[in-house]
Each structure stands twice: as C-alpha cells, then as structure tokens.
Design a protein around this motif. Structure first.
Motif, short mmCIF file in Angstrom:
data_model
loop_
_atom_site.label_atom_id
_atom_site.label_comp_id
_atom_site.label_asym_id
_atom_site.label_seq_id
_atom_site.Cartn_x
_atom_site.Cartn_y
_atom_site.Cartn_z
N SER A 175 14.24 8.95 12.48
CA SER A 175 13.72 7.80 11.78
C SER A 175 13.15 8.51 10.47
CB SER A 175 12.50 7.46 12.64
OG SER A 175 11.46 8.18 12.94
N PHE A 176 12.70 9.66 10.78
CA PHE A 176 12.15 10.41 9.38
C PHE A 176 13.20 10.62 8.41
CE2 PHE A 176 10.82 14.02 6.87
CZ PHE A 176 10.17 13.49 5.97
N LEU A 177 14.40 11.11 8.90
CA LEU A 177 15.74 11.73 8.33
C LEU A 177 16.17 10.76 7.25
CD1 LEU A 177 17.16 14.11 10.88
CD2 LEU A 177 16.01 14.76 8.72
N LYS A 178 16.18 9.56 7.85
CA LYS A 178 16.31 8.23 7.11
C LYS A 178 15.59 8.06 5.64
CE LYS A 178 17.81 5.33 11.03
NZ LYS A 178 17.50 4.24 11.86
N LEU A 179 14.55 8.51 5.83
CA LEU A 179 13.73 8.72 4.45
C LEU A 179 13.76 9.83 3.69
CD1 LEU A 179 10.18 7.21 5.58
CD2 LEU A 179 11.87 6.27 4.14
N SER A 180 14.09 10.94 4.50
CA SER A 180 14.10 12.35 3.78
C SER A 180 15.45 13.16 4.53
CB SER A 180 12.86 12.94 4.20
OG SER A 180 12.90 14.35 3.43
N PRO A 181 16.58 12.96 3.81
CA PRO A 181 17.55 13.62 4.37
C PRO A 181 17.52 14.95 4.52
CG PRO A 181 18.41 11.67 2.90
CD PRO A 181 16.93 11.55 2.66
N ALA A 182 16.60 15.52 3.49
CA ALA A 182 16.50 16.90 3.49
C ALA A 182 15.44 17.62 4.80
CB ALA A 182 15.98 17.24 2.14
N GLY A 183 14.63 16.41 5.30
CA GLY A 183 13.90 16.90 6.41
C GLY A 183 13.05 17.59 6.01
N ALA A 184 12.27 17.02 5.08
CA ALA A 184 10.95 17.79 4.29
C ALA A 184 10.01 16.92 4.39
CB ALA A 184 11.48 18.64 3.24
N ILE A 185 8.72 17.26 4.42
CA ILE A 185 7.56 16.69 4.06
C ILE A 185 6.90 17.16 2.73
CG2 ILE A 185 6.96 15.51 6.23
CD1 ILE A 185 5.20 18.04 6.88
N PRO A 186 6.12 16.41 2.09
CA PRO A 186 5.83 15.10 2.07
C PRO A 186 6.99 14.28 1.40
CG PRO A 186 4.62 15.96 0.23
CD PRO A 186 5.47 17.30 1.00
N VAL A 187 6.77 13.00 1.62
CA VAL A 187 7.63 11.85 1.13
C VAL A 187 6.40 10.77 0.92
CG1 VAL A 187 9.13 9.95 1.58
CG2 VAL A 187 9.63 12.36 2.13
N ILE A 188 6.74 10.14 -0.11
CA ILE A 188 5.75 8.76 -0.38
C ILE A 188 6.77 7.59 -0.56
CG2 ILE A 188 3.87 10.17 -1.27
CD1 ILE A 188 4.76 8.90 -4.16
N GLN A 189 5.90 6.57 0.07
CA GLN A 189 6.84 5.24 -0.33
C GLN A 189 5.75 4.45 -0.92
OE1 GLN A 189 8.54 3.24 3.11
NE2 GLN A 189 9.54 1.85 1.96
N MET B 237 0.82 -1.26 -0.10
CA MET B 237 -0.15 -0.03 0.09
C MET B 237 0.88 1.20 -0.11
SD MET B 237 -2.90 1.20 2.94
CE MET B 237 -4.03 0.10 2.44
N LEU B 238 0.23 2.34 -0.78
CA LEU B 238 1.17 3.48 -0.75
C LEU B 238 1.25 4.17 0.72
CD1 LEU B 238 2.26 5.87 -2.25
CD2 LEU B 238 -0.28 6.71 -2.48
N THR B 239 2.36 4.66 1.09
CA THR B 239 2.46 5.29 2.19
C THR B 239 3.08 6.94 2.14
OG1 THR B 239 3.12 3.42 3.42
CG2 THR B 239 3.44 5.53 4.67
N VAL B 240 1.86 7.72 2.70
CA VAL B 240 2.23 9.09 2.62
C VAL B 240 2.84 9.69 3.97
CG1 VAL B 240 1.37 11.48 2.19
CG2 VAL B 240 0.37 9.42 0.86
N TYR B 241 3.81 10.31 3.85
CA TYR B 241 4.59 10.64 5.30
C TYR B 241 4.40 12.14 5.13
CZ TYR B 241 6.85 6.09 5.80
OH TYR B 241 7.14 5.01 5.72
N GLY B 242 3.64 12.95 6.15
CA GLY B 242 3.29 14.32 6.30
C GLY B 242 1.96 14.41 6.67
N VAL B 243 1.69 15.65 7.63
CA VAL B 243 0.36 15.97 8.00
C VAL B 243 -0.33 16.54 6.83
CG1 VAL B 243 1.10 16.46 10.45
CG2 VAL B 243 1.25 18.29 8.71
N THR B 244 -1.43 16.77 6.93
CA THR B 244 -2.40 17.26 5.80
C THR B 244 -2.33 18.68 5.41
OG1 THR B 244 -3.85 15.42 5.93
CG2 THR B 244 -4.60 17.13 4.50
N ARG B 245 -1.95 19.32 6.78
CA ARG B 245 -1.64 20.82 6.72
C ARG B 245 -0.17 21.03 6.32
NH1 ARG B 245 -4.98 24.27 9.44
NH2 ARG B 245 -6.76 23.36 10.46
N SER B 246 0.08 20.77 4.96
CA SER B 246 1.51 20.88 4.51
C SER B 246 1.29 20.40 2.96
CB SER B 246 2.45 19.91 5.07
OG SER B 246 2.19 18.30 4.49
#
Length: 219
Positions: free
Chosen positions: A53-67, A1-10
């Motif tokens: 844990s999030f920086l491992k997915l996004s070294p830039a430290g920014a949302i959103p990210v999808i997997q 399943m698609l995963t979306v990292y980030g709050v909706t207020r972004s």
C-alpha cells in the motif's frame, strides 16, 4: 487535511517540525523503515517502506511522503519547501529572491553536508567514535565537512539566519541536516556561530514538540 507518511524517527521530522511552526494540522501515518524490522514482509508486519500500500504512494519505497490535496510529494526538503511556500511568511519566501536563496541553502545542505553528516551519525554514537575502521571513517567525514561549515559560519556570523534575517524553512532544513553531525564536538568547536544558531533553532517550541514526539517512538 495534510497527511504525512513516515515515523518521526526519520526525515519526516523536518516536515513535522515545520507543521508545528506553522500550527498546521496534519495526520501522521507512521510508516516505518523496512530495515528496522526483522521481517518487513511477514504477515502482520507493521506498515513499512516495503508494504504494497505504501509503494503505491512511493515507488522508491522511501519516507517521508506527504499528501496535500491532490499532490503526493516525496523528498523531505521538497516537502518542507512546498509547505513553506504555500503557507507564506515568516517561514516561506517573501519574493522570488528569497525563494531562490531558500532553494540554494536547502540544496547545499543536501549535497555538501548531509552525506558526511550521516556518516558521523552512524559511526559516532553518543558522541564517541566506534572502534576500528569507524574511527577513520568519521575522521575523513569530519575533514570533508570543514569547508562547508566554514561557509555557513561566515554567513551566520554576518547575517544571523540563512535567508532574510529571520528564521525560515532554510534554517529548519539546514539545522535538521547539521543535527546529524552536532554530536562530534571536535568538529563543531571551531564554529561558534553555527553552534549558537543551531542551539537557537533547537530551542524553538516547535522543534522541542517534534523532538518529544520523536523520543516517544520506539527506537
């Protein structure tokens, strides 16, 4: 399943709106922006853009990210374009020409509109310019937006949508960027085709569903 990292207020709102348009199931991991927290590094702080844990997915430290399967992808417009292309019409491209045009208008939104639209959003709360220097800041940003808005006004007046005569990911991407400036009535007033198109985009059930989810989140 698609995963979306980030709050909706972004900028994750763009991806979530698209998922609702596509009836695409997804899991949302509500990563919050670190700047919204008093101490993002404190023990017990919610998952945020500085969390290890999030920086491992996004070294830039920014949302959103999808997997999406093995693909980990950042940059919201890249995410929406990828998902629309993968899941096809009507929101995705029918051919290489439409694909190129969707890229063109998405990049136009990001480069020609979003920087100044964000200036308006942050300095023009509830449709009113903030006192002091913010007024001049908003005025200059609005002035810079007139030319790109004229381009979009002419295109919409002739074609009704950005690509292919139908609602696509290009409309979604541009509408989400223009939303930042739409509270500036004086700026938007000379562009009736843009206003009507933006209203139609935001009247779509998938947008309304995303927006209700956004409003349900803490500010």
């Amino acid at each position: 399943m698609l995963t979306v990292y980030g709050v909706t207020r972004s900028r994750a709102s763009r991806i979530i709106w698209l998922c609702h348009e596509l009836d695409l199931p997804f899991k949302q991991v509500p990563v919050i922006q670190a700047y919204r927290l008093e101490d993002a590094d404190a023990p017990g702080a919610p998952l945020n853009t500085r969390s290890e844990s999030f920086l491992k997915l996004s070294p830039a430290g920014a949302i959103p990210v999808i997997q999406d399967g093995d693909l980990v992808l950042s940059e919201s417009l890249a995410c929406t374009l990828h998902l629309a292309r993968r899941h096809g019409q009507p929101l995705g491209p029918a051919d290489l020409v439409e694909d190129a045009l969707m890229l063109q208008w998405s990049f136009y939104a990001a480069t020609m509109i979003e920087p100044d639209a964000l200036v308006i959003l942050f300095n023009h709360r509830n449709g009113q310019a903030q006192p002091g220097a913010a007024q001049a800041t908003v005025a200059h940003a609005a002035e810079r937006l007139v030319r790109p808005l004229r381009v979009i006004e002419d295109h919409l007046a002739r074609h009704g949508h950005m690509v292919g005569g139908r609602f696509t990911v290009a409309d979604l991407n541009l509408a989400e960027v223009l939303r930042y400036a739409q509270g500036h009535g004086e700026l938007m007033e000379p562009f009736p085709a843009v206003q009507a198109w933006l209203s139609d985009c935001q009247d779509r059930p998938a947008f309304r569903k995303m927006w209700q989810e956004r409003l349900a989140e803490p500010e």
